[in-house]
Design an enzyme around this catalytic site. Structure first.
Site, short mmCIF file in Angstrom:
data_model
loop_
_atom_site.label_atom_id
_atom_site.label_comp_id
_atom_site.label_asym_id
_atom_site.label_seq_id
_atom_site.Cartn_x
_atom_site.Cartn_y
_atom_site.Cartn_z
N SER A 1 0.85 -1.45 -0.15
CA SER A 1 0.04 0.01 -0.14
C SER A 1 0.65 1.38 -0.16
O SER A 1 1.62 1.56 1.02
CB SER A 1 -0.91 0.06 1.06
OG SER A 1 -1.88 -0.88 1.18
N HIS B 1 -2.98 0.68 -4.78
CA HIS B 1 -2.46 -0.40 -5.29
C HIS B 1 -2.63 -0.32 -6.95
O HIS B 1 -3.72 -0.56 -7.58
CB HIS B 1 -3.10 -1.68 -4.72
CG HIS B 1 -2.61 -2.11 -3.51
ND1 HIS B 1 -1.83 -3.10 -3.14
CD2 HIS B 1 -2.88 -1.47 -2.29
CE1 HIS B 1 -1.39 -2.97 -1.94
NE2 HIS B 1 -2.29 -2.27 -1.43
N HIS C 1 -5.70 -8.70 -1.95
CA HIS C 1 -5.57 -9.37 -0.55
C HIS C 1 -6.85 -10.31 -0.23
O HIS C 1 -7.99 -10.35 -1.20
CB HIS C 1 -6.08 -7.96 0.32
CG HIS C 1 -4.88 -7.10 0.25
ND1 HIS C 1 -5.06 -6.25 -0.85
CD2 HIS C 1 -3.98 -6.67 1.18
CE1 HIS C 1 -4.06 -5.30 -0.54
NE2 HIS C 1 -3.25 -5.66 0.50
N TYR D 1 -9.04 -10.02 1.71
CA TYR D 1 -10.37 -9.18 2.16
C TYR D 1 -11.06 -8.80 0.94
O TYR D 1 -12.35 -8.34 1.02
CB TYR D 1 -10.10 -8.21 3.07
CG TYR D 1 -9.05 -7.17 2.71
CD1 TYR D 1 -9.50 -5.94 1.68
CD2 TYR D 1 -8.05 -6.95 3.38
CE1 TYR D 1 -8.49 -5.27 1.13
CE2 TYR D 1 -6.97 -5.75 2.58
CZ TYR D 1 -7.48 -5.09 1.74
OH TYR D 1 -6.53 -4.18 1.39
N GLU D 2 -10.68 -8.64 -0.42
CA GLU D 2 -11.13 -8.35 -1.46
C GLU D 2 -12.26 -9.28 -2.14
O GLU D 2 -12.64 -9.29 -3.05
CB GLU D 2 -10.12 -7.93 -2.65
CG GLU D 2 -9.41 -6.58 -2.33
CD GLU D 2 -8.14 -6.41 -3.21
OE1 GLU D 2 -8.51 -6.00 -4.34
OE2 GLU D 2 -6.95 -6.59 -2.71
N ALA E 1 2.17 -2.13 4.28
CA ALA E 1 1.85 -1.17 5.49
C ALA E 1 1.37 -1.65 6.72
O ALA E 1 0.64 -2.87 6.50
CB ALA E 1 0.91 -0.18 4.78
N MET F 1 -2.69 -6.91 6.88
CA MET F 1 -3.48 -7.87 6.06
C MET F 1 -2.84 -8.50 5.04
O MET F 1 -3.76 -8.78 4.01
CB MET F 1 -4.68 -6.92 5.68
CG MET F 1 -5.25 -6.24 6.97
SD MET F 1 -6.68 -5.03 6.44
CE MET F 1 -7.07 -4.30 7.65
N SER F 2 -1.78 -8.70 4.86
CA SER F 2 -1.00 -9.18 3.42
C SER F 2 0.27 -9.99 3.86
O SER F 2 0.66 -10.40 5.22
CB SER F 2 -0.53 -8.06 2.62
OG SER F 2 0.45 -7.45 3.17
N ASN G 1 1.11 3.53 11.13
CA ASN G 1 0.17 3.80 12.10
C ASN G 1 0.27 3.21 13.33
O ASN G 1 0.67 2.19 13.14
CB ASN G 1 -1.24 3.74 11.67
CG ASN G 1 -1.76 2.60 11.40
OD1 ASN G 1 -1.64 1.84 10.34
ND2 ASN G 1 -2.31 1.87 12.45
N HIS H 1 -7.66 4.49 6.31
CA HIS H 1 -6.63 3.95 5.13
C HIS H 1 -5.86 5.36 4.63
O HIS H 1 -4.86 5.38 4.17
CB HIS H 1 -7.55 3.55 4.08
CG HIS H 1 -6.71 3.00 2.76
ND1 HIS H 1 -5.65 2.10 2.92
CD2 HIS H 1 -6.63 3.39 1.36
CE1 HIS H 1 -5.26 1.87 1.74
NE2 HIS H 1 -5.63 2.68 0.85
N1 HPA Z 1 -3.97 -2.99 11.04
C1 HPA Z 1 -3.99 -3.85 10.15
N2 HPA Z 1 -3.45 -3.61 8.74
C2 HPA Z 1 -2.83 -2.75 8.83
C3 HPA Z 1 -2.83 -1.48 9.81
C4 HPA Z 1 -3.38 -1.92 11.12
O1 HPA Z 1 -3.25 -1.24 11.96
N3 HPA Z 1 -2.24 -0.63 9.22
C5 HPA Z 1 -1.97 -0.65 7.97
N4 HPA Z 1 -2.17 -1.98 7.65
#
Ligand code: HPA
Length: 280
Positions: free
Chosen positions: A31, A62, A84, A86-87, A114, A212-213, A236, A248
């Protein structure tokens, strides 16, 4: 979507028809981290939609392009964007591009993402070497019949992130004076971010970053004997640690802010590992 051995080979043939460069290193750019691919020289750019069986991403940040080129004279293949689970893709579909990259003959795969920081000493904008991972998604891209031409039924994961590559990454960062955190990454399915209770649980499990990847691709590369190195961009602080709601937009903004430091690190790291052979 077909993820069979023959589908992998047909994707490989199309890529080879479009570009004669034989890449030694593959990189998957997460990301907001796709800019690195623009710095390759002698580039061939192939949109994922033009590669048979390649899944295409719907997530902002992406790009969905394969970029093949050279860096300091070394041949590299970069994925600008990934899909991903989740898609709505299966773990096998998510990992299909990594299968294709490994089948192109790369020695090493560099996975980037990320991630949310769980370790109390992390700040947004930090880069983290992935020392190991925990798979809490409940899924695995190797579920299903095993094709012995690709790898063994029960692959060892003792060195999922190759110690030799980790050493080269530490040395590269240190030479560049780039601070590099280190830690364990956990794969959560998403797309909702974690709850503070989940983050407390992950913290108690000694996990440093959440995303998530990445894990599906790491498993596939290990299955095929390809070494893996991983870098998370801590975009973050994780839920409950962060004072503000997760978004996001924050992830993209931080990824954009570290772009230059991240790109410089990769520009030195990738050529440095190009000639480390596959595992025997
Ligand atoms: N959690 C899950 N996936 C993420 C996060 C998070 O805080 N930040 C970037 N991808």
């Amino acid at each position: 979507m077909n993820t069979s051995y023959d589908s992998i080979q047909s994707a490989v043939s199309v890529i080879r028809e479009r570009c004669s460069i034989q890449p030694k290193v593959g990189i998957i750019l997460g990301s907001g981290l796709g800019a690195f691919a623009d710095s390759l020289e002698n580039k061939t750019v192939i949109p994922y939609s033009e590669i048979p069986n390649f899944p295409t991403s719907s997530v902002a940040g992406h790009a969905g392009r394969l970029v093949i080129g050279t860096l300091a004279g070394e041949p590299i293949v970069a994925m600008q964007g990934r899909v991903h689970m989740y898609e709505g893709y299966t773990p096998q579909e998510v990992a299909f591009p990594a299968r294709v990259l490994c089948s192109l003959g790369i020695n090493s795969l560099v996975v980037t993402n990320a991630a949310g920081g769980i370790n109390g000493s992390f700040k947004a904008g930090d880069l983290m070497l992935i020392r190991d991972h925990v798979n809490l998604s409940g899924k695995n891209p190797l579920v299903g019949p095993n094709d012995d031409r690709l790898g063994p039924r029960f692959p060892d994961m003792s060195h999922a992130y190759d110690p030799e590559l980790c050493d080269i990454l530490r040395k590269t960062a240190s030479k560049l004076n780039t601070p590099l955190q280190e830690g364990v990454y956990v794969w959560m399915s998403g797309p909702s971010y974690e709850t503070p209770a989940e983050i407390r649980m992950l913290h108690n499990m000694d996990i440093d970053a959440v995303g998530m990847s990445t894990v599906p691709e790491t498993i596939i590369a290990n299955h095929m004997g390809v070494r893996v190195a991983g870098i998370s961009c801590i975009t973050n602080l994780a839920a409950g640690i962060s004072k503000v709601p997760l978004s996001h937009a924050e992830v993209s903004e931080t990824a954009n802010r570290v772009k230059e430091r991240f790109t410089t690190l990769l520009a030195h790291f990738l050529p440095a590992i190009a000639n480390v052979p596959r595992r025997q």
